[in-house]
Design a protein around this motif. Structure first.
Motif, PDB file in Angstrom:
ATOM      1  N   THR A  58      -3.489  -6.992  -6.016  1.00  5.83           N
ATOM      2  CA  THR A  58      -4.127  -7.059  -7.327  1.00  5.83           C
ATOM      3  C   THR A  58      -4.273  -5.661  -7.920  1.00  5.83           C
ATOM      4  O   THR A  58      -4.135  -4.644  -7.226  1.00  5.83           O
ATOM      5  CB  THR A  58      -5.514  -7.715  -7.234  1.00  5.83           C
ATOM      6  N   ALA A  59      -4.587  -5.608  -9.202  1.00  8.12           N
ATOM      7  CA  ALA A  59      -4.784  -4.331  -9.878  1.00  8.12           C
ATOM      8  C   ALA A  59      -5.962  -3.559  -9.304  1.00  8.12           C
ATOM      9  O   ALA A  59      -6.043  -2.330  -9.441  1.00  8.12           O
ATOM     10  CB  ALA A  59      -4.987  -4.563 -11.372  1.00  8.12           C
ATOM     11  N   GLN A  60      -6.890  -4.250  -8.660  1.00  8.74           N
ATOM     12  CA  GLN A  60      -8.074  -3.596  -8.101  1.00  8.74           C
ATOM     13  C   GLN A  60      -7.702  -2.513  -7.103  1.00  8.74           C
ATOM     14  O   GLN A  60      -8.402  -1.502  -6.999  1.00  8.74           O
ATOM     15  CB  GLN A  60      -8.976  -4.640  -7.428  1.00  8.74           C
ATOM     16  N   VAL A  61      -6.612  -2.691  -6.366  1.00  8.39           N
ATOM     17  CA  VAL A  61      -6.221  -1.727  -5.331  1.00  8.39           C
ATOM     18  C   VAL A  61      -4.953  -0.973  -5.718  1.00  8.39           C
ATOM     19  O   VAL A  61      -4.228  -0.471  -4.864  1.00  8.39           O
ATOM     20  CB  VAL A  61      -6.044  -2.433  -3.973  1.00  8.39           C
ATOM     21  N   ASP A  62      -4.706  -0.844  -7.007  1.00  3.89           N
ATOM     22  CA  ASP A  62      -3.537  -0.133  -7.524  1.00  3.89           C
ATOM     23  C   ASP A  62      -3.971   1.252  -7.996  1.00  3.89           C
ATOM     24  O   ASP A  62      -4.733   1.386  -8.955  1.00  3.89           O
ATOM     25  CB  ASP A  62      -2.919  -0.923  -8.681  1.00  3.89           C
ATOM     26  N   TRP A  63      -3.479   2.294  -7.312  1.00  4.06           N
ATOM     27  CA  TRP A  63      -3.859   3.661  -7.663  1.00  4.06           C
ATOM     28  C   TRP A  63      -3.500   4.001  -9.111  1.00  4.06           C
ATOM     29  O   TRP A  63      -4.204   4.778  -9.757  1.00  4.06           O
ATOM     30  CB  TRP A  63      -3.148   4.651  -6.735  1.00  4.06           C
ATOM     31  N   THR A  64      -2.407   3.465  -9.622  1.00  2.00           N
ATOM     32  CA  THR A  64      -1.960   3.842 -10.964  1.00  2.00           C
ATOM     33  C   THR A  64      -2.866   3.286 -12.059  1.00  2.00           C
ATOM     34  O   THR A  64      -2.742   3.688 -13.219  1.00  2.00           O
ATOM     35  CB  THR A  64      -0.523   3.376 -11.222  1.00  2.00           C
ATOM     36  N   GLN A  65      -3.772   2.380 -11.719  1.00  2.00           N
ATOM     37  CA  GLN A  65      -4.683   1.807 -12.708  1.00  2.00           C
ATOM     38  C   GLN A  65      -5.988   2.587 -12.819  1.00  2.00           C
ATOM     39  O   GLN A  65      -6.815   2.286 -13.682  1.00  2.00           O
ATOM     40  CB  GLN A  65      -4.999   0.346 -12.332  1.00  2.00           C
ATOM     41  N   ALA A  86       0.864  -1.174   0.000  1.00  2.00           N
ATOM     42  CA  ALA A  86       0.000   0.000   0.000  1.00  2.00           C
ATOM     43  C   ALA A  86       0.897   1.218   0.000  1.00  2.00           C
ATOM     44  O   ALA A  86       1.830   1.300   0.780  1.00  2.00           O
ATOM     45  CB  ALA A  86      -0.927   0.025   1.215  1.00  2.00           C
ATOM     46  N   GLU A  87       0.612   2.198  -0.863  1.00  2.00           N
ATOM     47  CA  GLU A  87       1.561   3.271  -1.074  1.00  2.00           C
ATOM     48  C   GLU A  87       1.159   4.586  -0.429  1.00  2.00           C
ATOM     49  O   GLU A  87       1.938   5.529  -0.452  1.00  2.00           O
ATOM     50  CB  GLU A  87       1.768   3.488  -2.566  1.00  2.00           C
ATOM     51  N   VAL A  88      -0.023   4.712   0.086  1.00  2.00           N
ATOM     52  CA  VAL A  88      -0.442   5.966   0.692  1.00  2.00           C
ATOM     53  C   VAL A  88      -0.844   5.683   2.125  1.00  2.00           C
ATOM     54  O   VAL A  88      -1.935   5.221   2.401  1.00  2.00           O
ATOM     55  CB  VAL A  88      -1.610   6.601  -0.087  1.00  2.00           C
ATOM     56  N   ARG A 103       2.473  11.585  -9.589  1.00  2.00           N
ATOM     57  CA  ARG A 103       3.468  10.662  -9.068  1.00  2.00           C
ATOM     58  C   ARG A 103       3.010  10.096  -7.747  1.00  2.00           C
ATOM     59  O   ARG A 103       2.307  10.760  -6.987  1.00  2.00           O
ATOM     60  CB  ARG A 103       4.826  11.361  -8.886  1.00  2.00           C
ATOM     61  N   MET A 104       3.417   8.846  -7.469  1.00  2.00           N
ATOM     62  CA  MET A 104       3.172   8.231  -6.180  1.00  2.00           C
ATOM     63  C   MET A 104       4.339   8.546  -5.248  1.00  2.00           C
ATOM     64  O   MET A 104       5.404   8.978  -5.678  1.00  2.00           O
ATOM     65  CB  MET A 104       3.041   6.711  -6.322  1.00  2.00           C
ATOM     66  N   GLU A 105       4.144   8.291  -3.954  1.00  2.00           N
ATOM     67  CA  GLU A 105       5.220   8.487  -2.990  1.00  2.00           C
ATOM     68  C   GLU A 105       6.434   7.622  -3.316  1.00  2.00           C
ATOM     69  O   GLU A 105       7.572   7.987  -3.020  1.00  2.00           O
ATOM     70  CB  GLU A 105       4.724   8.158  -1.579  1.00  2.00           C
ATOM     71  N   SER A 106       6.200   6.474  -3.917  1.00  2.00           N
ATOM     72  CA  SER A 106       7.291   5.562  -4.269  1.00  2.00           C
ATOM     73  C   SER A 106       8.066   6.028  -5.490  1.00  2.00           C
ATOM     74  O   SER A 106       9.107   5.465  -5.815  1.00  2.00           O
ATOM     75  CB  SER A 106       6.710   4.178  -4.559  1.00  2.00           C
ATOM     76  N   GLY A 107       7.568   7.038  -6.190  1.00  2.00           N
ATOM     77  CA  GLY A 107       8.190   7.494  -7.412  1.00  2.00           C
ATOM     78  C   GLY A 107       7.511   6.987  -8.671  1.00  2.00           C
ATOM     79  O   GLY A 107       7.815   7.451  -9.780  1.00  2.00           O
ATOM     80  N   ARG A 108       6.574   6.032  -8.538  1.00  2.00           N
ATOM     81  CA  ARG A 108       5.855   5.523  -9.704  1.00  2.00           C
ATOM     82  C   ARG A 108       5.026   6.629 -10.353  1.00  2.00           C
ATOM     83  O   ARG A 108       4.417   7.448  -9.670  1.00  2.00           O
ATOM     84  CB  ARG A 108       4.938   4.369  -9.314  1.00  2.00           C
ATOM     85  N   ALA A 109       5.018   6.630 -11.669  1.00  2.00           N
ATOM     86  CA  ALA A 109       4.257   7.629 -12.403  1.00  2.00           C
ATOM     87  C   ALA A 109       2.777   7.265 -12.428  1.00  2.00           C
ATOM     88  O   ALA A 109       2.402   6.088 -12.425  1.00  2.00           O
ATOM     89  CB  ALA A 109       4.784   7.749 -13.821  1.00  2.00           C
ATOM     90  N   ILE A 110       1.933   8.279 -12.440  1.00  2.00           N
ATOM     91  CA  ILE A 110       0.488   8.120 -12.602  1.00  2.00           C
ATOM     92  C   ILE A 110       0.138   8.695 -13.967  1.00  2.00           C
ATOM     93  O   ILE A 110       0.407   9.867 -14.240  1.00  2.00           O
ATOM     94  CB  ILE A 110      -0.282   8.842 -11.487  1.00  2.00           C
TER      95      ILE A 110
END
Length: 456
Positions: free
Chosen positions: A164-171, A21-23, A68-75
């Motif tokens: 899973t992708a269901q709980v992925d903010w970037t999706q 979980a990223e947030v 951007r996410m806190e982890s650095g992943r792009a949105i």
């Protein structure tokens, strides 16, 4: 993610990121459970610090927060709720939570212009706040104090969908359902802080930026309630000019007009554009606040070195010196004072930085008290207390009042000290929770006073 609490008296540690979980808001430093304090909120409606930067800076901050996410992943695209936002509650909600939530939603309506309201437990909600026992939450997410997840409406649903992708903010391209998970057996202030940070991120930006001096969207965690900057960001997030599914370039084209309309005072002002902190500096932060002794000092020195190499003169340089002071507070108090003083000098030049300066003053008051300098301890406390009261940090306020009371005792002002301790109790119960936690903080401060009377 909240990795750091700036509240520990002298030794401050950090929690590692929560996997999956990223947030999140990270756990309390000592890992102990708190029971509900039982005190009603002692604060009135917040008087937030207004955003004081140029709209050009605000636009860059908005894009960095939103894409951007806190982890650095792009949105890839902007996601938000479209239409009215409903909020529901599940689980064993502490008595104080209803009032805190009501106050926060009123602020979001009045200051951010959001159409947001609560619904009954039997009605579906866009955002569900699920209160669960801390031990139960920790079995699934050991390092989190609270967190927010998309695509589900309960803690149980999150556990089933985890990974899973269901709980992925970037999706996401549009937000439909979000759950906020908060312990039901934590302190009043922790509940309030979780509500502010997690609800803001459930609705708006998912990132945190270390260079923001006046925002809860900052992993330094000095601000505990939403600021004027935060409300302006949320108002812009829901401007009719923007919509879910827009990419960064599309938002960037429309954002100047949005900010000119919402923040006319920010037009035509100068300012310095800031880049996101490199991962090497963030890692040094995590290492310094996750360690003690020589390891913490070495990591803090890397923070200062990287900050110098980057040419920073903002809150990140100040935070680097703060970390260096914290790492030496027991081994080399003189060096710690120099580092804290440098941090405070920088913080007080920044918009919203007076809150950070008050945290530094707490550290300086503790050092002065333990070194047998009660007069200086009183001066630091007196400078910080009005700022902390306005920023609504009851735990920090109680700590400062206890430090001042101990210093007054050391000066022979026994009646004043007794009155100050009595005044601190309501704030301490709100900030720390049950009597055992309040007594523990009082004992920590008393130990500093005893050390000072022994000659340091």
């Amino acid at each position: 993610m909240r990795r750091i609490s700036a509240l520990a008296l002298c030794l401050i540690t950090a929690c590692a990121p929560m996997p999956g979980a990223e947030v999140t808001k990270s756990a309390a430093l000592d890992g102990r459970s708190f029971a509900e304090g039982g005190a009603a909120s002692p604060f009135g409606m917040a008087s937030p610090i207004r955003a004081e930067r140029s709209n050009t800076e605000m636009a860059r901050d908005f894009l960095d927060l939103a894409f951007r996410m806190e982890s650095g992943r792009a949105i890839a695209v902007l996601s938000r709720f479209e239409g009215p936002i409903t909020v529901g509650v599940r689980g064993e909600m502490p008595n104080i939570a209803a009032g805190e939530l009501s106050d926060l939603l009123a602020r979001l309506r009045n200051e951010a212009g959001l159409d947001i309201r609560t619904v009954g437990a039997d009605q579906p909600a866009a955002i569900t706040i699920d209160f669960v026992p801390r031990a139960q939450m920790r079995r699934a997410v050991p390092t989190a104090a609270c967190f927010v997840v998309p695509g589900v409406s309960s803690f149980a649903d999150y556990k089933a969908a985890r990974g899973t992708a269901q709980v992925d903010w970037t999706q996401l391209t549009r937000r439909e359902r979000v759950v906020i998970v908060i312990p039901s057996d934590t302190s009043t202030q922790e509940v309030r802080d979780c509500l502010h940070e997690e609800l803001a991120q459930a609705i708006g930006p998912l990132n945190d930026l270390y260079h923001l001096p006046d925002s809860v969207f900052n992993d330094d965690n000095f601000h505990t309630v939403l600021t004027g900057f935060d409300m302006l960001i949320l108002r812009a997030f829901y401007a009719p000019d923007l919509q879910s599914g827009m990419n960064e370039a599309e938002v960037a084209r429309r954002l100047p007009a949005v900010l000119a309309r919402l923040n006319p005072d920010g037009e035509g002002r100068g300012g310095q554009m800031k880049t996101v902190a490199p991962r090497s500096w963030v890692q040094a932060v995590e290492q310094s606040f996750g360690a003690r002794g020589g390891a913490a000092k070495a990591a803090a020195e890397r923070m200062v070195s990287i900050a110098n190499a980057q040419g920073w003169r903002d809150g990140r340089m100040a935070f680097s010196h703060y970390a260096l002071g914290r790492a030496q507070v027991t081994s080399n108090p003189e060096a710690a004072v120099r580092a804290f003083t440098r941090a405070a000098e920088i913080y007080r030049t920044l918009p919203g930085g007076q809150v950070h300066g008050a945290h530094v003053d707490m550290q300086l008051a503790a050092v002065a008290l333990s070194n047998g300098q009660p007069g200086q301890a009183v001066q630091f406390a007196d400078r910080a207390i009005p700022v902390v009261r306005q920023s609504q940090n009851a735990a920090l306020l109680a700590t400062l009042m206890l430090l001042k009371a101990e210093a007054l005792d050391a000066q022979g002002k026994v009646a004043e000290a007794r009155a100050m301790r009595l005044d601190s109790l309501g704030w301490a119960r709100y900030g720390f929770g049950p009597e055992a936690q309040v007594r523990a903080r009082m004992a920590e401060v008393a130990a500093l006073g005893a050390r000072g009377r022994r000659g340091g």
